[in-house]
Design a protein around this motif. Sequence first.
Motif, short mmCIF file in Angstrom:
data_model
loop_
_atom_site.label_atom_id
_atom_site.label_comp_id
_atom_site.label_asym_id
_atom_site.label_seq_id
_atom_site.Cartn_x
_atom_site.Cartn_y
_atom_site.Cartn_z
N VAL A 163 46.95 42.83 39.25
CA VAL A 163 46.74 41.48 38.97
C VAL A 163 46.03 41.14 40.30
O VAL A 163 47.33 41.03 41.24
N THR A 164 44.92 40.17 40.42
CA THR A 164 44.65 39.41 41.13
C THR A 164 44.71 38.28 41.30
O THR A 164 44.31 37.84 39.93
N THR A 165 44.19 37.44 42.00
CA THR A 165 43.91 35.95 41.74
C THR A 165 42.46 35.30 42.48
O THR A 165 42.10 35.59 44.15
N SER A 166 41.78 34.50 42.46
CA SER A 166 40.71 34.23 42.94
C SER A 166 40.48 33.06 42.61
O SER A 166 40.01 32.89 41.41
N GLY A 167 40.56 31.98 43.45
CA GLY A 167 40.41 30.81 43.21
C GLY A 167 40.90 30.21 42.03
O GLY A 167 41.56 30.98 41.86
N ASN A 168 40.25 29.49 40.90
CA ASN A 168 41.10 29.14 39.72
C ASN A 168 41.85 30.09 38.34
O ASN A 168 41.18 29.92 37.46
N ARG A 169 40.75 31.35 38.56
CA ARG A 169 41.21 32.42 37.92
C ARG A 169 41.92 33.78 37.91
O ARG A 169 42.77 34.21 39.76
N ILE A 170 42.70 33.95 37.20
CA ILE A 170 43.36 35.14 37.21
C ILE A 170 43.13 36.44 36.47
O ILE A 170 42.66 36.18 35.38
N VAL A 171 42.87 37.35 37.52
CA VAL A 171 42.65 38.23 36.66
C VAL A 171 43.11 39.87 36.37
O VAL A 171 44.00 40.35 37.56
N MET A 172 42.73 40.09 35.17
CA MET A 172 44.15 41.73 34.83
C MET A 172 42.93 42.86 35.12
O MET A 172 42.20 42.33 34.19
N GLN A 173 43.01 44.05 35.90
CA GLN A 173 42.00 44.06 35.16
C GLN A 173 42.94 45.83 35.08
O GLN A 173 44.08 46.25 35.42
N ASP A 174 41.99 46.51 34.45
CA ASP A 174 42.80 47.92 33.93
C ASP A 174 44.28 47.84 33.12
O ASP A 174 45.16 47.53 33.22
N THR A 175 44.17 46.44 32.20
CA THR A 175 44.86 46.05 31.72
C THR A 175 45.95 47.26 30.52
O THR A 175 46.96 46.44 30.41
N GLY A 176 45.28 47.41 29.97
CA GLY A 176 45.67 48.95 29.25
C GLY A 176 45.43 47.83 27.35
O GLY A 176 45.20 46.60 27.55
N GLY A 177 46.17 48.59 25.92
CA GLY A 177 46.51 47.76 25.50
C GLY A 177 44.95 47.38 24.20
O GLY A 177 44.69 46.71 23.91
N GLY A 178 43.83 47.99 24.85
CA GLY A 178 42.59 48.46 24.36
C GLY A 178 41.26 47.28 25.47
O GLY A 178 39.99 47.17 24.91
N TRP A 179 41.77 46.62 26.67
CA TRP A 179 41.65 45.85 27.56
C TRP A 179 40.78 46.98 28.80
O TRP A 179 41.87 47.45 29.25
N GLU A 180 39.39 46.66 29.21
CA GLU A 180 39.89 46.83 30.67
C GLU A 180 39.64 45.74 31.40
O GLU A 180 40.26 45.99 32.64
N GLU A 181 39.43 44.17 30.95
CA GLU A 181 39.83 43.81 31.66
C GLU A 181 40.15 41.58 31.08
O GLU A 181 39.20 42.12 29.56
N ILE A 182 41.16 40.98 31.79
CA ILE A 182 41.15 40.00 30.87
C ILE A 182 41.50 38.81 32.17
O ILE A 182 41.77 39.10 33.24
N VAL A 183 40.08 37.24 32.09
CA VAL A 183 40.55 36.95 32.60
C VAL A 183 41.35 35.71 32.34
O VAL A 183 40.05 35.41 31.61
N ILE A 184 41.99 34.77 32.85
CA ILE A 184 42.56 33.86 33.24
C ILE A 184 41.82 32.49 34.04
O ILE A 184 42.58 32.37 35.14
N GLU A 185 41.63 31.39 33.05
CA GLU A 185 41.02 30.88 34.45
C GLU A 185 41.91 29.45 33.93
O GLU A 185 42.51 29.34 32.71
N THR A 186 42.28 28.69 35.04
CA THR A 186 43.47 27.69 34.82
C THR A 186 43.02 26.51 35.91
O THR A 186 41.60 26.56 36.00
N GLU A 187 43.26 25.51 35.14
CA GLU A 187 43.25 24.34 35.82
C GLU A 187 43.98 23.98 36.54
O GLU A 187 45.10 23.50 37.61
#
Length: 460
Positions: A163-187
């Motif tokens: 889990v890392t952050t970049s600006g207004n983004r939360i990035v989850m890499q090697d997430t598991g559960g069938g995901w390679e990556e999930i990116v959450i944009e935040t306000e």
Amino acid sequence: MNCRPIITIFLLLLLAGVAAAESMPVIPAQYQGCAAIDGGDAPTGTVIVAKINWNERGRFTLTEPGVFPSRLIVRATEFDFVASDAPTVTFWAGANRANLEVPYVPGDARTLDLAFTTGSGGDGADAPIASGDVSFAPGGLETTTAGGKQQVTINRQNTTANVTTSGNRIVMQDTGGGWEEIVIETEGEPAVGETTVAGTVAGVSGRTSPVSANVDATVGTASAQISVNMSEMPPSGAQLTTTIAREPDPAAQSAFLLTAQQSGSGITDVAYVMNVQKTNVANAGDGGVITAATIRMTVSPAWVTAVGGIENVVIMRQADDGTTSALATTLVGTDGAGNYVFEALSPNGLSVFALIGTSTVSPTPTTPSGGGGSGGGGGSTGRSSFEYNPDATVTTPATTPVSSEATAAATPSAQQTAASAVAAAEATTASGGSWFPLQIPIPAWVPVLALGLLFLLRRR
């Protein structure tokens, strides 16, 4: 002033207008009975899945060996009635198909004796040859709603993702559960604590792990992958199931051929079909959170050459309501095995996709430079010349004609629904099936009409 005539007219107009605009929902069917695997009782925890046209329409997890005494509810969709005027329900335990299948009848209730045999999944061309599940409950991620906005909190100690952050983004890499990556944009920028990352969700995107299958000697190893855009994180019980099949079912094949003919083309071959089934999550057009998706499908250079080149390759989509369209398709590179990677944006979300070779004459494909990885970033690109033309003349194919039922409106009329319910009750009684009370959705105009009639009676 006597208001009763005015109220009566108003109620009648309301009833007529809403009844015309609001179709009756398809009444679900329900089943109970016994389940055996290889001659013995199916163990506790076995998941029995009911499918129509290979799409999941209900499931039940056994709480005791060999029986499902509670209701297995099966709900058909409009797409099922577009694909077939007489949908059939099949039952599955994992990859094994039961020896019994039943016609879908709205309101049906019956007792079944399901027998599963290892390896009974079948070898039909439209049967899935690979599948993969994607869960929307990655470890350590929790969501809440406050002020009409979704809040997300990720506990780094409870997740295996990076889990890392970049600006207004939360990035989850090697997430598991069938995901390679999930990116959450935040306000605004997310709040980063000692062990948590939190923020108000403005949007979510994710890239799934590929689902792969060895199709045949020409197509090679198919690899299908999706990137999905969502307005917010779906509930934790949501799931995507991606299956790969060698060919579309007959109704879909005819629909794809008609779409090709609208652009003056034919279909040389279908490499394979990717079906993305949605559980507890829906496309935005159906009131859900999936706003768009990017589809990536790989295929061997030999298959591309066989269909006449990259200009002849197109990804087609069949929506949940049965409508079919061709997506603007681009060759983005090669993967690590040298397969061509084709990509298309699906602006209306997820459903059924087919990688198709059209009959348009085109030059021999040029091997893309660069490559490596599933994206083949940096490689040269090729664009399919196939364009969907809604104004083109459609000629019904002589080889695989489309029935009038396949193109008619999918929603049954009130009379048809009522007739189906009566037929279901008669069939159930005749077969000795059992009946369980079903929760039938009540149209919104029914309470309004009832209140109005009550008012008139009291006035009298």
